[in-house]
Scaffold this motif. Structure first.
Motif, PDB file in Angstrom:
ATOM      1  N   PHE A 264     -33.144  39.521  30.012  1.00  0.00           N
ATOM      2  CA  PHE A 264     -34.009  38.844  30.975  1.00  0.00           C
ATOM      3  C   PHE A 264     -33.602  37.402  31.188  1.00  0.00           C
ATOM      4  O   PHE A 264     -34.128  36.721  32.056  1.00  0.00           O
ATOM      5  N   TYR A 265     -32.677  36.876  30.399  1.00  0.00           N
ATOM      6  CA  TYR A 265     -32.396  35.448  30.452  1.00  0.00           C
ATOM      7  C   TYR A 265     -30.919  35.225  30.769  1.00  0.00           C
ATOM      8  O   TYR A 265     -30.090  35.125  29.888  1.00  0.00           O
ATOM      9  N   PRO A 266     -30.602  35.152  32.072  1.00  0.00           N
ATOM     10  CA  PRO A 266     -29.195  35.026  32.443  1.00  0.00           C
ATOM     11  C   PRO A 266     -28.587  33.771  31.818  1.00  0.00           C
ATOM     12  O   PRO A 266     -29.246  32.743  31.670  1.00  0.00           O
ATOM     13  N   LEU A 267     -27.334  33.870  31.500  1.00  0.00           N
ATOM     14  CA  LEU A 267     -26.667  32.801  30.760  1.00  0.00           C
ATOM     15  C   LEU A 267     -26.667  31.479  31.510  1.00  0.00           C
ATOM     16  O   LEU A 267     -26.905  30.412  30.930  1.00  0.00           O
ATOM     17  N   ASP A 268     -26.417  31.522  32.836  1.00  0.00           N
ATOM     18  CA  ASP A 268     -26.376  30.237  33.550  1.00  0.00           C
ATOM     19  C   ASP A 268     -27.773  29.616  33.626  1.00  0.00           C
ATOM     20  O   ASP A 268     -27.906  28.390  33.620  1.00  0.00           O
ATOM     21  N   GLN A 269     -28.815  30.484  33.663  1.00  0.00           N
ATOM     22  CA  GLN A 269     -30.186  29.953  33.616  1.00  0.00           C
ATOM     23  C   GLN A 269     -30.418  29.273  32.272  1.00  0.00           C
ATOM     24  O   GLN A 269     -31.000  28.189  32.198  1.00  0.00           O
ATOM     25  N   ALA A 270     -29.951  29.917  31.215  1.00  0.00           N
ATOM     26  CA  ALA A 270     -30.128  29.343  29.880  1.00  0.00           C
ATOM     27  C   ALA A 270     -29.387  28.015  29.760  1.00  0.00           C
ATOM     28  O   ALA A 270     -29.887  27.062  29.165  1.00  0.00           O
ATOM     29  N   ARG A 271     -28.191  27.947  30.340  1.00  0.00           N
ATOM     30  CA  ARG A 271     -27.432  26.686  30.292  1.00  0.00           C
ATOM     31  C   ARG A 271     -28.197  25.592  31.006  1.00  0.00           C
ATOM     32  O   ARG A 271     -28.289  24.465  30.521  1.00  0.00           O
ATOM     33  N   ALA A 272     -28.734  25.958  32.197  1.00  0.00           N
ATOM     34  CA  ALA A 272     -29.490  24.966  32.969  1.00  0.00           C
ATOM     35  C   ALA A 272     -30.715  24.519  32.189  1.00  0.00           C
ATOM     36  O   ALA A 272     -31.035  23.325  32.135  1.00  0.00           O
ATOM     37  N   ASP A 273     -31.403  25.477  31.554  1.00  0.00           N
ATOM     38  CA  ASP A 273     -32.607  25.141  30.790  1.00  0.00           C
ATOM     39  C   ASP A 273     -32.270  24.265  29.601  1.00  0.00           C
ATOM     40  O   ASP A 273     -33.012  23.340  29.267  1.00  0.00           O
ATOM     41  N   SER A 274     -31.146  24.548  28.957  1.00  0.00           N
ATOM     42  CA  SER A 274     -30.735  23.749  27.800  1.00  0.00           C
ATOM     43  C   SER A 274     -30.484  22.315  28.238  1.00  0.00           C
ATOM     44  O   SER A 274     -30.939  21.363  27.605  1.00  0.00           O
ATOM     45  N   ALA A 275     -29.766  22.169  29.352  1.00  0.00           N
ATOM     46  CA  ALA A 275     -29.469  20.827  29.859  1.00  0.00           C
ATOM     47  C   ALA A 275     -30.763  20.131  30.263  1.00  0.00           C
ATOM     48  O   ALA A 275     -30.975  18.955  29.944  1.00  0.00           O
ATOM     49  N   GLY A 276     -31.643  20.884  30.946  1.00  0.00           N
ATOM     50  CA  GLY A 276     -32.910  20.307  31.397  1.00  0.00           C
ATOM     51  C   GLY A 276     -33.768  19.868  30.233  1.00  0.00           C
ATOM     52  O   GLY A 276     -34.373  18.795  30.245  1.00  0.00           O
ATOM     53  N   LEU A 277     -33.801  20.694  29.178  1.00  0.00           N
ATOM     54  CA  LEU A 277     -34.605  20.359  28.011  1.00  0.00           C
ATOM     55  C   LEU A 277     -34.067  19.103  27.347  1.00  0.00           C
ATOM     56  O   LEU A 277     -34.814  18.184  27.011  1.00  0.00           O
ATOM     57  N   TRP A 278     -32.746  19.031  27.208  1.00  0.00           N
ATOM     58  CA  TRP A 278     -32.177  17.866  26.536  1.00  0.00           C
ATOM     59  C   TRP A 278     -32.391  16.604  27.361  1.00  0.00           C
ATOM     60  O   TRP A 278     -32.650  15.538  26.817  1.00  0.00           O
ATOM     61  N   GLN A 279     -32.331  16.754  28.669  1.00  0.00           N
ATOM     62  CA  GLN A 279     -32.636  15.612  29.542  1.00  0.00           C
ATOM     63  C   GLN A 279     -34.054  15.126  29.291  1.00  0.00           C
ATOM     64  O   GLN A 279     -34.314  13.923  29.196  1.00  0.00           O
ATOM     65  N   ALA A 280     -34.981  16.089  29.208  1.00  0.00           N
ATOM     66  CA  ALA A 280     -36.388  15.744  28.972  1.00  0.00           C
ATOM     67  C   ALA A 280     -36.543  15.024  27.640  1.00  0.00           C
ATOM     68  O   ALA A 280     -37.272  14.043  27.529  1.00  0.00           O
ATOM     69  N   VAL A 281     -35.828  15.518  26.618  1.00  0.00           N
ATOM     70  CA  VAL A 281     -35.914  14.896  25.297  1.00  0.00           C
ATOM     71  C   VAL A 281     -35.386  13.466  25.369  1.00  0.00           C
ATOM     72  O   VAL A 281     -36.018  12.528  24.887  1.00  0.00           O
ATOM     73  N   GLU A 282     -34.223  13.307  26.008  1.00  0.00           N
ATOM     74  CA  GLU A 282     -33.631  11.963  26.061  1.00  0.00           C
ATOM     75  C   GLU A 282     -34.499  11.009  26.864  1.00  0.00           C
ATOM     76  O   GLU A 282     -34.644   9.841  26.500  1.00  0.00           O
ATOM     77  N   GLN A 283     -35.079  11.515  27.950  1.00  0.00           N
ATOM     78  CA  GLN A 283     -35.935  10.665  28.761  1.00  0.00           C
ATOM     79  C   GLN A 283     -37.144  10.219  27.963  1.00  0.00           C
ATOM     80  O   GLN A 283     -37.528   9.046  27.982  1.00  0.00           O
ATOM     81  N   ALA A 284     -37.767  11.166  27.260  1.00  0.00           N
ATOM     82  CA  ALA A 284     -38.929  10.819  26.446  1.00  0.00           C
ATOM     83  C   ALA A 284     -38.557   9.784  25.390  1.00  0.00           C
ATOM     84  O   ALA A 284     -39.308   8.854  25.123  1.00  0.00           O
ATOM     85  N   ARG A 285     -37.372   9.944  24.809  1.00  0.00           N
ATOM     86  CA  ARG A 285     -36.958   8.989  23.777  1.00  0.00           C
ATOM     87  C   ARG A 285     -36.728   7.609  24.380  1.00  0.00           C
ATOM     88  O   ARG A 285     -37.091   6.593  23.793  1.00  0.00           O
ATOM     89  N   ARG A 286     -36.123   7.595  25.582  1.00  0.00           N
ATOM     90  CA  ARG A 286     -35.880   6.299  26.224  1.00  0.00           C
ATOM     91  C   ARG A 286     -37.202   5.604  26.491  1.00  0.00           C
ATOM     92  O   ARG A 286     -37.340   4.413  26.287  1.00  0.00           O
ATOM     93  N   GLN A 287     -38.200   6.399  26.949  1.00  0.00           N
ATOM     94  CA  GLN A 287     -39.504   5.802  27.248  1.00  0.00           C
ATOM     95  C   GLN A 287     -40.157   5.239  26.009  1.00  0.00           C
ATOM     96  O   GLN A 287     -40.839   4.212  26.062  1.00  0.00           O
ATOM     97  N   ARG A 288     -39.967   5.904  24.908  1.00  0.00           N
ATOM     98  CA  ARG A 288     -40.568   5.390  23.681  1.00  0.00           C
ATOM     99  C   ARG A 288     -39.706   4.308  23.060  1.00  0.00           C
ATOM    100  O   ARG A 288     -40.153   3.579  22.195  1.00  0.00           O
ATOM    101  N   GLY A 289     -38.455   4.270  23.465  1.00  0.00           N
ATOM    102  CA  GLY A 289     -37.534   3.284  22.926  1.00  0.00           C
ATOM    103  C   GLY A 289     -36.852   3.740  21.662  1.00  0.00           C
ATOM    104  O   GLY A 289     -36.171   2.987  20.995  1.00  0.00           O
ATOM    105  N   SER A 290     -37.030   5.009  21.285  1.00  0.00           N
ATOM    106  CA  SER A 290     -36.409   5.430  20.025  1.00  0.00           C
ATOM    107  C   SER A 290     -36.455   6.943  19.926  1.00  0.00           C
ATOM    108  O   SER A 290     -37.062   7.610  20.743  1.00  0.00           O
ATOM    109  N   VAL A 291     -35.848   7.458  18.887  1.00  0.00           N
ATOM    110  CA  VAL A 291     -36.038   8.879  18.585  1.00  0.00           C
ATOM    111  C   VAL A 291     -37.454   9.034  18.024  1.00  0.00           C
ATOM    112  O   VAL A 291     -38.051   8.076  17.588  1.00  0.00           O
ATOM    113  N   SER A 292     -37.985  10.222  18.048  1.00  0.00           N
ATOM    114  CA  SER A 292     -39.352  10.431  17.566  1.00  0.00           C
ATOM    115  C   SER A 292     -39.406  10.201  16.063  1.00  0.00           C
ATOM    116  O   SER A 292     -38.412  10.330  15.367  1.00  0.00           O
TER     117      SER A 292
END
Lengths: 393, 469
Positions: B418-446
Motif C-alpha cells: 500500500f505504500y509506494p516507494l516514491d511516496q515513502a521517499r517523499a514522506d521521509s523527506a517531508g518528515l525530516w523537513q518538518a523536524v528541521e523546521q521545528a528545531r530551527r523554530q525552537r533554536g535547537s534540537v529537542s
C-alpha cells in the motif's frame, strides 16, 4: 568506533567463545545435515504447479486457467511441470526432485491465518497451539545451538512459524543492513538493574554478535546461472554465506510471498504473463543459482530444501482468471540424497469434497515426519506411528 | 560541523540557565526535565518540546492534573472517513461492494484504518486520551477481522469513552459489532451455544483465570444467546427467539439471567476492579503489581464509580509511578515508539503511512494482533529481529533517515504494497523537513533528542535506552 562499543564487542565475543566451550556434545546431533524450509505464502496452486497432462476434468473445470499444453514440461506420461519451474528440471532429471501430492490438513481451513497456524504448529486440532513443530522437534531432540551464532536455526523474514517458541534460539535475519549503531551507553552498562534493561542489553549483545557473523566476508563460488534481481535472491546469497560462516547451523527457513492467486493467475493469451508463472520462474531461477553454489561447495549432498504452503487452491477457476482457497496441494523436496519422483497420491478431480475441494491424501504430519527423519530427529510433537514418514530420502 | 556544535553549545547554556532558574526561584517540587520525560513517555507517548516549558513550573500533581484536564476537554474523536460510516449512510453504500467483497480493496481499507488511528494518536489535542485509546485498542485485540469499517468505528467510539466509566466501556464493547464478529457472538444461540465471547469476557477482560469455572462460562454463554447487531444499521439488538430463557447459575447466582444481568454481576465482582488495576499497573508502572497497593486502589476505583480518569490520577501521582526503582522497567511498543518519536520533535500532521511502515516492521500492525490475548508486549517487543529496526528509527529521528534505508526495506521483501516507494521517499523527506523546521523554530534540537544523543562524533546516534520507558 568508540571505546565503549569495542568493549561491548569484546565482551560479546568472549561470551560466545565461553559459551562454545560449555556446550555439551550431543550424540544425536545431525552432523552436517541441513534442512531449508521454504514457505510459499498465500496458498500455492499444486494443480498448476505439477499439472496433469491427460485429465479432461482439468481443462473442463479450468477453461482458461488450466495451463496450455505448450506451457507444460512433461515429467513422464501423466504429469508435467509448470514451465515456470524450468530451471529446476535438471534436478528432476538427476532424480533429486521429489513431488508430494495430496498433501494437506486433516481439518482443512480456508483462512490463511488458521491454515498457516495448523501447518506451522503441526497441529490441526488445537486452534490455541502456538509453538512451531520444528522448534519442538529441535528442543525435544536436544539439538545443540551453533557455537558461532548461539542459535539453533536461522529465519529469514519476520515469521518464524514452524520455528517459533519451545525455547530454541533463532538467528533472525530481517535485514541485517537495516541496523544502525547501538552500543550500550558506557555509564548505563554498569547500572543495568531492571529486567527490561537486562533483556535489552542481552538483545543488543546477540544482535551485535549476529551482525558480526553476517559481516564476515565470505568468498562464494560463482553460480552456474544468474540470480534474478529481487529480495529472495539476496536472501539465498546471504544463506549461502551463512552456511559457510556458521557450519554448525543446520535448520533454515525462508519465505516467498505472492501465491494467493485469486486473479490473473494465468494469462491464456500470453502464458508468460500470468502471475503464477512469473512468481514460479523467479523463485526457481533463484533456487537454481543457489543450488549450483551449494553443489560447488560440496554441501548439496547433505542439504534438503522442502517447500510448504498453507493450502492448495480450488479446482474450479473463479471469475477473475484465478483460483480461490482450496485444500490439499503439492509440495516439492530437493536435495542431493532425495529420492526423486512422485510421492503421495494425486486426489482425483472427479471425487471432490462437499465444497468442491480436493480430498486429503497425505496428512502433512507424514511430510514433517519425513523431513525430521532426514535430519535424524526421532522425537516429534505428534504420534509418529500414526503418521509414518514417506520415503523421501 | 562547527555550526552544529555552536548551536548545541548555545542550547546547553539555555538548559543550564533553565535548571538554574528552577533551582533558585521555582517551587521545591517543580518537575525536572527528566521527570517530565518519565511522565510523558509513560502516559503520553513522549514529551513534546512544548511540554518541557509548560510543565517546568508545575509540581507532579499539577502536571498530572493538566494532562487530565486536557483529556476531559478533548472528547471528539478524530474524524471518521466517509467509507467507515454507519452501514446505512450513502457514502458507506458507495464503498460497500469494495469493502465487503473485493479481495484487492480490503487491504487498502485496513491500511486506511491503521493510518486513521495512527494520525489520530499523533495529532490528538490530548495525548493522554490518545494513549488510553491505544491502551483499549490493545486491551481488546482484533485478529483477522473481515470488515475494517466496524473496527474503525469501535475505536472511534472508544476514544470518547477512554477515560470514562469503565463499566460503560465494557458494555459498549460487549454490544459492539466488531466485537461480535471477532468473538462469534451472533453464532451463540439457544441449543447451539458458542462460548467464545463469554470465555474471553471472563478470562481476558474482566476476572482473569482462576476466578471462574468452566461451568460459569457455559452458563454465561447461555445468558448472552441472542445478542446481535442489525445487519444494515449496525445497532445492537437481542434476537429473543434465539435467547435461552432458562435458569442459569453464573458465579454462584441462579436466575433467568440475560447478557446485561451477567455484565452487572461482573461489575459487582471484587475481581473486576482488581483485574483492571493490575493491567493498568503493568502498562504504566512496572511489570510486577504490588498486591497491597492494588487492593487499595481497587477499593478506591469502586468507590469512584469506576471512573478511569480518577484511577489514572491516583496511579500517576503514586510513589510507585515516580519511584526510581520503577524507571526504565517497561518497554515501548512499536506504536508508542513511532508516535512518541514524532511527538518528541514537535511534529504533527499526516505522517500515518510512514508511522505504519515502521510500526509494522517492528512487529505491531494495528488491528492485527497475533491472537485473542493480544500482543504480549513487554520484552517480547525486543528481539534480535526487531532491535535493528527500532534503532534505525531512533537514529533516523535524531539525525535524519538514510535515503538508502527505504531501498533496503524494499529489498527485505516485507515492504507493504500500500505504500509506494516514491511516496515513502517523499514522506521521509517531508518528515525530516518538518523536524528541521521545528528545531530551527525552537533554536535547537529537542530536549529529549538531546538527552538521547550519545557524546560522540557525527552523526549522533540515539541511545538504545530510548527503547525503554
Amino acid at each position: 568506533m568508540s571505546l565503549d562499543r569495542r568493549d561491548v564487542l569484546k565482551a560479546a565475543l568472549g561470551l560466545g567463545l565461553a559459551a562454545a566451550w560449555r556446550l555439551p556434545f550431543a550424540a544425536n546431533a545431525p552432523v552436517g545435515k541441513r534442512l531449508i524450509l521454504l514457505e510459499l505464502k498465500g496458498g500455492n496452486d499444486g494443480l498448476n504447479t505439477f499439472p496433469s497432462l491427460n485429465d479432461p476434468l482439468y481443462r473442463q473445470l479450468r477453461p482458461t486457467v488450466a495451463l496450455p499444453k505448450a506451457a507444460i514440461l512433461p515429467l513422464g506420461q501423466e504429469r508435467g511441470l509448470n514451465w515456470g519451474l524450468q530451471s529446476l528440471l535438471p534436478l528432476w532429471e538427476r532424480g533429486e526432485f521429489a513431488i508430494v501430492d495430496g498433501l494437506g490438513s486433516a481439518k482443512p481451513d480456508l483462512s490463511h491465518f488458521w491454515a498457516s497456524q495448523q501447518w506451522e504448529t503441526g497441529n490441526p486440532d488445537d486452534p490455541k497451539a502456538r509453538i512451531g513443530w520444528l522448534a519442538q522437534a529441535l528442543a525435544s531432540n536436544q539439538l545443540p545451538a551453533s557455537p558461532a551464532s548461539g542459535a539453533h536455526a536461522a529465519v529469514f523474514g519476520f515469521n518464524s512459524g514452524p520455528l517459533a517458541g519451545a525455547g530454541i534460539k533463532l538467528l533472525e535475519i530481517g535485514d541485517s543492513s537495516l541496523g544502525g549503531d547501538a552500543a550500550l551507553p558506557a555509564a548505563a552498562a554498569g547500572r543495568v538493574v531492571s529486567e527490561a534493561q537486562r533483556h535489552l542489553a542481552q538483545i543488543l549483545r546477540d544482535w551485535q554478535q549476529s551482525q558480526q557473523l553476517m559481516a564476515k566476508p565470505v568468498a562464494l563460488p560463482k553460480p552456474d546461472s544468474e540470480f534474478p534481481d529481487w529480495a529472495f535472491s539476496r536472501q539465498l546469497q546471504q544463506l549461502a554465506a551463512l552456511m559457510v560462516q556458521d557450519p554448525s547451523l543446520s535448520v533454515f527457513k525462508l519465505v516467498v510471498d505472492g501465491f494467493d492467486t485469486h486473479s490473473n493467475q494465468v494469462d491464456p493469451a500470453s502464458p508468460d504473463q500470468g502471475r503464477h508463472f512469473k512468481l514460479l520462474r523467479r523463485t526457481s531461477r533463484s533456487l537454481a543459482a543457489f543450488i549450483s553454489i551449494l553443489q560447488k561447495q560440496g554441501l548439496w549432498q547433505d542439504t534438503v530444501i522442502a517447500s510448504y504452503s498453507e493450502f492448495g487452491r480450488r479446482v474450479q477457476q473463479n471469475g477473475s482468471a484465478g483460483t480461490d482457497h482450496g485444500t490439499a496441494g503439492s509440495s516439492f523436496v530437493m536435495g542431493g540424497r532425495v529420492r526423486g519422483g512422485f510421492h503421495g497420491v494425486l486426489p482425483p478431480l472427479g471425487d471432490l469434497d462437499a465444497d468442491g475441494n480436493l480430498k486429503l491424501k497425505v496428512d502433512f504430519r507424514r511430510y514433517y515426519n519425513s523431513l525430521a527423519a532426514a535430519m535424524g530427529l526421532p522425537v516429534l510433537p505428534f504420534d509418529t506411528t500414526r503418521f509414518p514418514a514417506l520415503s523421501l530420502l | 560541523m562547527s555550526q552544529k556544535s555552536t548551536r548545541i553549545g548555545l542550547w546547553m547554556y539555555r538548559f543550564a540557565s533553565l535548571l538554574a532558574c528552577c533551582a533558585i526561584t521555582g517551587p521545591a517540587s517543580a518537575l525536572m526535565p527528566a521527570e517530565v520525560d518519565h511522565l510523558m513517555q509513560r502516559a503520553a507517548f513522549a514529551a513534546a518540546p512544548a511540554d518541557y516549558s509548560r510543565m517546568a513550573a508545575l509540581s507532579r500533581e499539577q502536571a498530572v492534573d493538566l494532562l487530565l484536564q486536557e483529556a476531559a476537554a478533548d472528547s471528539a474523536a478524530p474524524a471518521m472517513p466517509d467509507w467507515a460510516g454507519p452501514p446505512w449512510s450513502i457514502a458507506r453504500w458507495q464503498h460497500q461492494p469494495l469493502d465487503a467483497n473485493s479481495k484487492k480493496a480490503t487491504p487498502m481499507y485496513w491500511a486506511a484504518t491503521r493510518q486513521w488511528l495512527l494520525n489520530g494518536l499523533l495529532n490528538a489535542p490530548s495525548p493522554l486520551r490518545a494513549r488510553m485509546t491505544l491502551y483499549w485498542h490493545e486491551y481488546f485485540p482484533l485478529i483477522r477481522q473481515k470488515h475494517a469499517a466496524s473496527a474503525l468505528r469501535r475505536d472511534h467510539r472508544f476514544y470518547a469513552m477512554a477515560l470514562g466509566d469503565y463499566r460503560e466501556l465494557l458494555t459498549a464493547f460487549s454490544r459492539d459489532g466488531a466485537t461480535m464478529e471477532n468473538l462469534d457472538t451472533k453464532q451463540n444461540r439457544r441449543g447451539a451455544i458458542n462460548e467464545n465471547f463469554a470465555r474471553e469476557l471472563l478470562e481476558l477482560y474482566t476476572l482473569g483465570r482462576g476466578h471462574y469455572s468452566q461451568g460459569d462460562i457455559r452458563e454465561a454463554a447461555r445468558a448472552f444467546t441472542g445478542w446481535a447487531v442489525h445487519r444494515n444499521s449496525g445497532l445492537f439488538l437481542v434476537m429473543w427467539n434465539w435467547h435461552d430463557f432458562g435458569e442459569k447459575t453464573v458465579l454462584g447466582q441462579t436466575g433467568r439471567w440475560d447478557g446485561d444481568d451477567v455484565l452487572a454481576m461482573l461489575y459487582r465482582h471484587p475481581r473486576f476492579a482488581e483485574y483492571q488495576v493490575e493491567r493498568l499497573w503493568r502498562t504504566f508502572i512496572s511489570p510486577e503489581p504490588d498486591a497491597q497497593q492494588v487492593q487499595r486502589w481497587s477499593a478506591q476505583f469502586r468507590q469512584d464509580q469506576y471512573s478511569l480518569a480518577k484511577l489514572l490520577r491516583l496511579m500517576l501521582n503514586s510513589d510507585a509511578f515516580w519511584s526510581a526503582a520503577n524507571r526504565q522497567t517497561l518497554v515501548k511498543s512499536p506504536v508508542e515508539l513511532v508516535v512518541g518519536g514524532l511527538r518528541a520533535e514537535g511534529v504533527k500532521g499526516d505522517h500515518a503511512a510512514w508511522m505504519d511502515l515502521w510500526a509494522s516492521q517492528m512487529g505491531q500492525r494495528l488491528y492485527l494482533a497475533p491472537d485473542v490475548k493480544g500482543w504480549r508486549g513487554y520484552t517480547d517487543w525486543l528481539t534480535v529481529g526487531t532491535i535493528g529496526i527500532r534503532q534505525a528509527f531512533l537514529n533516523g529521528m535524531s539525525s535524519g533517515f538514510d535515503p538508502s534505508l527505504l531501498a533496503r526495506f524494499e529489498a527485505s521483501g516485507a515492504y507493504p504494497a500500500f505504500y509506494p516507494l516514491d511516496q515513502a521517499r517523499a514522506d521521509s523527506a517531508g518528515l525530516w523537513q518538518a523536524v528541521e523546521q521545528a528545531r530551527r523554530q525552537r533554536g535547537s534540537v529537542s530536549i529529549s533528542t538531546m538527552m538521547a544523543m550519545q557524546d560522540r562524533a557525527e552523526p549522533p546516534a540515539a541511545s538504545p535506552m530510548r527503547n525503554l520507558k
